[in-house]
Design a protein around this motif. Structure first.
Motif, PDB file in Angstrom:
ATOM      1  N   TRP A  24       0.817  -1.210   0.000  1.00  0.00           N
ATOM      2  CA  TRP A  24       0.000   0.000   0.000  1.00  0.00           C
ATOM      3  C   TRP A  24       0.854   1.264   0.000  1.00  0.00           C
ATOM      4  O   TRP A  24       0.607   2.196  -0.777  1.00  0.00           O
ATOM      5  N   GLN A  25       1.850   1.309   0.846  1.00  0.00           N
ATOM      6  CA  GLN A  25       2.702   2.493   0.891  1.00  0.00           C
ATOM      7  C   GLN A  25       3.434   2.714  -0.423  1.00  0.00           C
ATOM      8  O   GLN A  25       3.560   3.849  -0.903  1.00  0.00           O
ATOM      9  N   ASN A  26       3.912   1.645  -1.039  1.00  0.00           N
ATOM     10  CA  ASN A  26       4.603   1.785  -2.315  1.00  0.00           C
ATOM     11  C   ASN A  26       3.646   2.162  -3.438  1.00  0.00           C
ATOM     12  O   ASN A  26       4.005   2.909  -4.358  1.00  0.00           O
ATOM     13  N   ALA A  27       2.413   1.660  -3.375  1.00  0.00           N
ATOM     14  CA  ALA A  27       1.419   2.004  -4.395  1.00  0.00           C
ATOM     15  C   ALA A  27       1.050   3.479  -4.332  1.00  0.00           C
ATOM     16  O   ALA A  27       0.728   4.092  -5.351  1.00  0.00           O
ATOM     17  N   LEU A  28       1.088   4.053  -3.141  1.00  0.00           N
ATOM     18  CA  LEU A  28       0.758   5.466  -2.974  1.00  0.00           C
ATOM     19  C   LEU A  28       1.835   6.388  -3.546  1.00  0.00           C
ATOM     20  O   LEU A  28       1.529   7.469  -4.068  1.00  0.00           O
ATOM     21  N   VAL A  29       3.091   5.976  -3.435  1.00  0.00           N
ATOM     22  CA  VAL A  29       4.172   6.858  -3.899  1.00  0.00           C
ATOM     23  C   VAL A  29       4.599   6.551  -5.329  1.00  0.00           C
ATOM     24  O   VAL A  29       5.325   7.338  -5.940  1.00  0.00           O
TER      25      VAL A  29
END
Length: 414
Positions: A24-29
């Motif tokens: 999720w964190q990588n998908a956001l950035v």
């Protein structure tokens, strides 16, 4: 739908994260998951495509060695993702009736590594050296069977094999089982491990893969005028789907409501999508109808968006015919630009991201969209995650596969 169904647990292992929080964190950035393959067979076979999106965390680093020897790589992915989802849902501490617990798991290819490795063993060493576990490891239903035994699911263990729509169609199966009263909890999702020289060579021969060997991170370019094919990915995604009554009785947290689904067939071509997109549009409308949702309630779509020259256009046509002018108001995320195309696992992983988008009120970004195709004027989320509006709303996840398989799932915020 007569029974309200909810998502209570999420799990994933992907090229941009070995668990859901990292994904999720990588998908956001906007993290690119593709890189040059270091396998010696790339040079040995002179493959025209030398890159792919491999998982960030190898299953051998998570599973016990005896487990990896009994499971194909695709099943290993499914086990990693499902254990995370099971724990996330709090089911590791709950008393779940095995006769009311089911599995619905998809794959597009299944145990291709087991099959072809066994063929090599047979040719080189003879039949006595072929593993006794070869057949259960290569079966497309291997993941569903392994998960049913892992969690004691005796209501059913079903497999969706619908190419790139498999992971999404597994959620449709879950809906049908739960609404029919056949189960209270379903472990649903999909897994794929097809980064194999035969698969890469075959997709390359079809001219389906990007040839950006010099820049793998920028190869998956949904909606870009310079898109030239998809990037092969691998991994798994799992969602725990429960009836709201069952979830409430055990005090489970709820991420979102699994509100509806639509499954159709193009009956047009074995690989090419119907350019009129009538089947995809019918799947979208069926998902909305089964969710009792209007087009105006939809705020976000995780699109199939593979980055192929011929594939992205029909999906846009289906969205335009379904939503009319409201399509211009949709926050569209094309997360294959980051993860690559996980084939039978794509819809499951993208459903995880769609659920989190509703839960966190943020739509993940699309990368590598430098020059958007003017023939597809969607409002694609780029640069930074898009804030979703407050209040009740619906988000869709689209998946379309070879064979003309169309599957769409609709989620409501909880």
């Amino acid at each position: 739908m007569t029974r309200r169904l909810v998502i209570t647990g999420l799990g994933a292992t992907t090229p941009i994260g070995g668990d859901v929080p990292t994904l999720w964190q990588n998908a956001l950035v906007g993290t690119p998951g593709a890189s040059t393959l270091e396998n010696d067979w790339v040079e040995r076979f002179s493959l025209p495509v030398s890159f792919a999106a491999t998982v960030e965390v190898e299953p051998a680093d998570v599973l016990a060695r005896p487990e990896t020897k009994r499971m194909d790589r695709s099943t290993q992915f499914g086990m990693v993702a499902s254990r995370e989802a099971w724990k996330d849902a709090g089911l590791d501490e709950a008393d779940v009736d095995p006769d009311r617990l089911a599995v619905a798991y998809g794959t597009g290819v299944g145990g291709v590594w087991t099959l072809l490795d066994s063929w090599d063993t047979l040719k080189e060493k003879g039949p006595r050296r072929v593993m006794p576990m070869t057949v259960p490891m290569l079966m497309p239903n291997g993941s569903a069977g392994a998960l049913s035994m892992e969690f004691g699911a005796r209501a059913a263990a079903r497999t969706a094999v619908s190419a790139c729509a498999s992971g999404t169609e597994a959620l449709d199966i879950a809906i049908r089982q739960l609404t029919a009263g056949e189960a209270d909890v379903v472990i649903a999702g999909g897994a794929e491990a097809a980064i194999h020289p035969v698969c890469l060579a075959a997709f390359s021969s079809m001219q389906a893969l990007s040839r950006r060997n010099d820049d793998p991170a920028a190869a998956s370019r949904p909606y870009d005028v310079d898109r030239d094919g998809f990037v092969m990915g691998e991994g798994a995604g799992t969602l725990i789907v429960e009836t709201e009554e069952h979830a409430a009785a055990r005090g489970a947290k709820i991420y979102a409501v699994l509100a509806g689904s639509g499954v159709t067939s193009d009956a047009h071509h074995i690989t090419a999508p119907d350019p009129e997109a009538s089947g995809a549009a019918r799947a979208l409308r069926r998902a909305l109808d089964s969710a009792d949702a209007s087009v105006d309630e939809v705020t976000h779509i995780n699109a199939h968006a593979t980055s192929t020259p011929v594939g992205d256009r029909p999906e846009y046509a289906a969205l335009r015919s379904t939503f009319g002018d409201h399509v211009d108001d949709l926050a569209v995320s094309a997360t294959k630009s980051q993860t690559g195309h996980l084939l039978g696992a794509a819809g499951a992983v993208e459903s995880v991201l769609t659920v989190l988008a509703l839960h966190e009120r943020r739509a993940p970004v699309t990368i590598n969209l430098d020059n958007q195709d003017p023939d597809m004027p969607l409002d694609v989320v780029t640069g930074e995650p898009r804030a979703l509006p407050p209040g009740d709303q619906v988000a869709l996840c689209n998946s379309f596969g070879f064979g003309g398989h169309n599957a769409v799932v609709a989620f409501r915020n909880a």
